[in-house]
Design an enzyme around this catalytic site. Structure first.
Site, PDB file in Angstrom:
ATOM      1  N   SER A  50      57.247  56.687  45.088  1.00  0.00           N
ATOM      2  CA  SER A  50      57.355  56.793  43.634  1.00  0.00           C
ATOM      3  C   SER A  50      58.377  57.839  43.229  1.00  0.00           C
ATOM      4  O   SER A  50      58.759  58.713  44.021  1.00  0.00           O
ATOM      5  CB  SER A  50      55.995  57.152  43.032  1.00  0.00           C
ATOM      6  OG  SER A  50      55.670  58.498  43.325  1.00  0.00           O
ATOM      7  N   ASP A  84      59.076  53.090  43.438  1.00  0.00           N
ATOM      8  CA  ASP A  84      58.047  52.806  42.442  1.00  0.00           C
ATOM      9  C   ASP A  84      58.174  53.684  41.190  1.00  0.00           C
ATOM     10  O   ASP A  84      58.503  54.864  41.274  1.00  0.00           O
ATOM     11  CB  ASP A  84      56.676  53.046  43.096  1.00  0.00           C
ATOM     12  CG  ASP A  84      55.532  52.401  42.327  1.00  0.00           C
ATOM     13  OD1 ASP A  84      55.761  51.374  41.660  1.00  0.00           O
ATOM     14  OD2 ASP A  84      54.409  52.917  42.414  1.00  0.00           O
ATOM     15  N   ASP A 106      60.441  51.351  35.202  1.00  0.00           N
ATOM     16  CA  ASP A 106      59.306  51.614  34.324  1.00  0.00           C
ATOM     17  C   ASP A 106      59.732  52.034  32.924  1.00  0.00           C
ATOM     18  O   ASP A 106      59.990  53.205  32.659  1.00  0.00           O
ATOM     19  CB  ASP A 106      58.419  52.689  34.945  1.00  0.00           C
ATOM     20  CG  ASP A 106      57.085  52.829  34.226  1.00  0.00           C
ATOM     21  OD1 ASP A 106      56.884  52.127  33.221  1.00  0.00           O
ATOM     22  OD2 ASP A 106      56.256  53.638  34.673  1.00  0.00           O
ATOM     23  N   GLU A 136      56.951  46.476  33.964  1.00  0.00           N
ATOM     24  CA  GLU A 136      55.579  46.539  33.449  1.00  0.00           C
ATOM     25  C   GLU A 136      55.566  46.179  31.972  1.00  0.00           C
ATOM     26  O   GLU A 136      56.428  46.606  31.206  1.00  0.00           O
ATOM     27  CB  GLU A 136      55.007  47.938  33.649  1.00  0.00           C
ATOM     28  CG  GLU A 136      53.564  48.106  33.176  1.00  0.00           C
ATOM     29  CD  GLU A 136      53.039  49.505  33.447  1.00  0.00           C
ATOM     30  OE1 GLU A 136      52.545  50.144  32.497  1.00  0.00           O
ATOM     31  OE2 GLU A 136      53.119  49.962  34.609  1.00  0.00           O
ATOM     32  N   HIS A 210      48.657  47.267  38.989  1.00  0.00           N
ATOM     33  CA  HIS A 210      48.744  48.711  39.116  1.00  0.00           C
ATOM     34  C   HIS A 210      47.359  49.306  38.866  1.00  0.00           C
ATOM     35  O   HIS A 210      46.503  48.685  38.256  1.00  0.00           O
ATOM     36  CB  HIS A 210      49.730  49.287  38.098  1.00  0.00           C
ATOM     37  CG  HIS A 210      51.164  49.027  38.434  1.00  0.00           C
ATOM     38  ND1 HIS A 210      52.204  49.737  37.860  1.00  0.00           N
ATOM     39  CD2 HIS A 210      51.754  48.153  39.285  1.00  0.00           C
ATOM     40  CE1 HIS A 210      53.351  49.317  38.342  1.00  0.00           C
ATOM     41  NE2 HIS A 210      53.102  48.331  39.199  1.00  0.00           N
ATOM     42  N   GLY A 211      47.147  50.534  39.314  1.00  0.00           N
ATOM     43  CA  GLY A 211      45.856  51.169  39.107  1.00  0.00           C
ATOM     44  C   GLY A 211      44.747  50.557  39.934  1.00  0.00           C
ATOM     45  O   GLY A 211      43.566  50.651  39.587  1.00  0.00           O
ATOM     46  N   ASN A 232      48.935  47.347  44.149  1.00  0.00           N
ATOM     47  CA  ASN A 232      49.392  48.719  44.359  1.00  0.00           C
ATOM     48  C   ASN A 232      48.209  49.666  44.508  1.00  0.00           C
ATOM     49  O   ASN A 232      47.315  49.687  43.650  1.00  0.00           O
ATOM     50  CB  ASN A 232      50.222  49.191  43.159  1.00  0.00           C
ATOM     51  CG  ASN A 232      51.594  48.557  43.096  1.00  0.00           C
ATOM     52  OD1 ASN A 232      51.861  47.552  43.762  1.00  0.00           O
ATOM     53  ND2 ASN A 232      52.471  49.136  42.301  1.00  0.00           N
ATOM     54  N   THR A 235      46.162  56.437  44.652  1.00  0.00           N
ATOM     55  CA  THR A 235      45.164  57.498  44.533  1.00  0.00           C
ATOM     56  C   THR A 235      44.010  57.326  45.502  1.00  0.00           C
ATOM     57  O   THR A 235      43.507  58.308  46.064  1.00  0.00           O
ATOM     58  CB  THR A 235      44.643  57.565  43.088  1.00  0.00           C
ATOM     59  OG1 THR A 235      45.744  57.812  42.206  1.00  0.00           O
ATOM     60  CG2 THR A 235      43.611  58.673  42.923  1.00  0.00           C
TER      61      THR A 235
END
Length: 284
Positions: A50, A84, A106, A136, A210-211, A232, A235
């Site tokens: 990222s 990313d 992004d 996105e 995402h997330g 993706n 975390t």
């Protein structure tokens, strides 16, 4: 094995009506763990770096990208490199030379028209450099400028608008807002599976989730079945790594050799990557 392209992995996932996992990496230990897990599951993988990770490395993309690429070439599994959440035009223009085959540009926090114009301009340049472009539309929570709730009115991606966005920008993959949030440390996100299915019907390019760290296993599987092609995860792996390191240091409080406590973190991530790829994200 030589690096493969993100485009080839997405195409293969679409053909088998499955998904490809994309894991964010920050250090060499992350890279090694993801590749080891992918090898154990005998599945391809995307290594993602990222813009925030590049910032962590002093704004230099080449060291982490080339380390990831070298490790991937030694692995016995197909792997691609993806840059990313790029907002910096200069970083975008360094992507191809650093070995990335794709980039997520992004502009998702911008108003729709600006998102379209900025993304379209990025696509023109990136395609000229041989890069696949992901963008996105909608607001995936957990980022600066995004609504506090992933379930607020107007947050989720509208299928008709998504189709128009893809047509106007020429993007090759689309990250959609379907109830997830970035940086979740608990896995309680409520994913709108019906919306994913409608987006999959409306949009002619692969859909990206995402997330995904906040999504329970069963719903990740259902999201793939509904039409998600790229998943993706960042975390969640960081949490797995950190928990293992903390556990080791709690049991060995006098240890100062970084290899001693980084190894359990790396091993824990490798096991979780193998589990996610081999069971949760596999369809057919």
């Amino acid at each position: 094995m030589p690096l493969v392209s993100t485009e080839s992995l997405l195409k293969a996932a679409v053909e088998r009506r499955s998904a490809v996992a994309a894991f964010n990496v920050i250090t060499l230990e992350h890279v090694e763990a993801v590749l080891e897990g992918a090898q154990a599951a005998a599945r391809p993988v995307i290594l993602q770096v990222s813009e925030n990770a590049v910032r962590f490395h002093g704004g230099q993309v080449l060291p982490v990208a080339r380390a990831a690429g070298a490790a991937a070439e030694l692995a016995g599994v197909d792997a691609a490199l993806h840059l990313d959440h790029v907002t910096d035009a200069d970083l975008l223009r360094r992507a191809a030379d650093a070995g990335f085959s794709s980039v997520m540009f992004d502009a998702g926090a911008a108003p729709y028209e600006q998102n379209v114009s900025d993304t379209a301009a990025a696509v023109v340049w990136a395609h000229g450099a041989g890069l696949l472009v992901e963008a996105e539309l909608g607001y995936v929570g957990g980022k600066p400028g995004a609504p506090a709730s992933a379930h607020a009115a107007g947050v989720r991606t509208d299928p008709a608008e998504a189709a128009a966005f893809v047509a106007a920008t020429g993007v090759d993959a689309l990250a959609v807002a379907v109830g997830t949030s970035h940086a979740m440390t608990d896995r309680t996100a409520a994913v709108d599976l019906d919306l994913i299915a409608r987006l999959s019907e409306a949009v002619p390019v692969p859909l990206v989730l995402h997330g995904s760290s906040g999504v329970p296993d069963a719903d990740l599987t259902r999201a793939v079945e509904a039409g998600i092609v790229k998943v993706n995860i960042a975390t969640h792996l960081n949490k797995v790594f950190t928990d293992a390191v903390r556990g080791y240091l709690a049991d060995h409080p006098t240890v100062v050799d970084t290899r001693k406590y980084l190894a359990p973190g790396r091993d824990a991530v490798a096991r979780e990557v193998a589990r996610l790829i081999g069971t949760v994200l596999t369809r057919g």
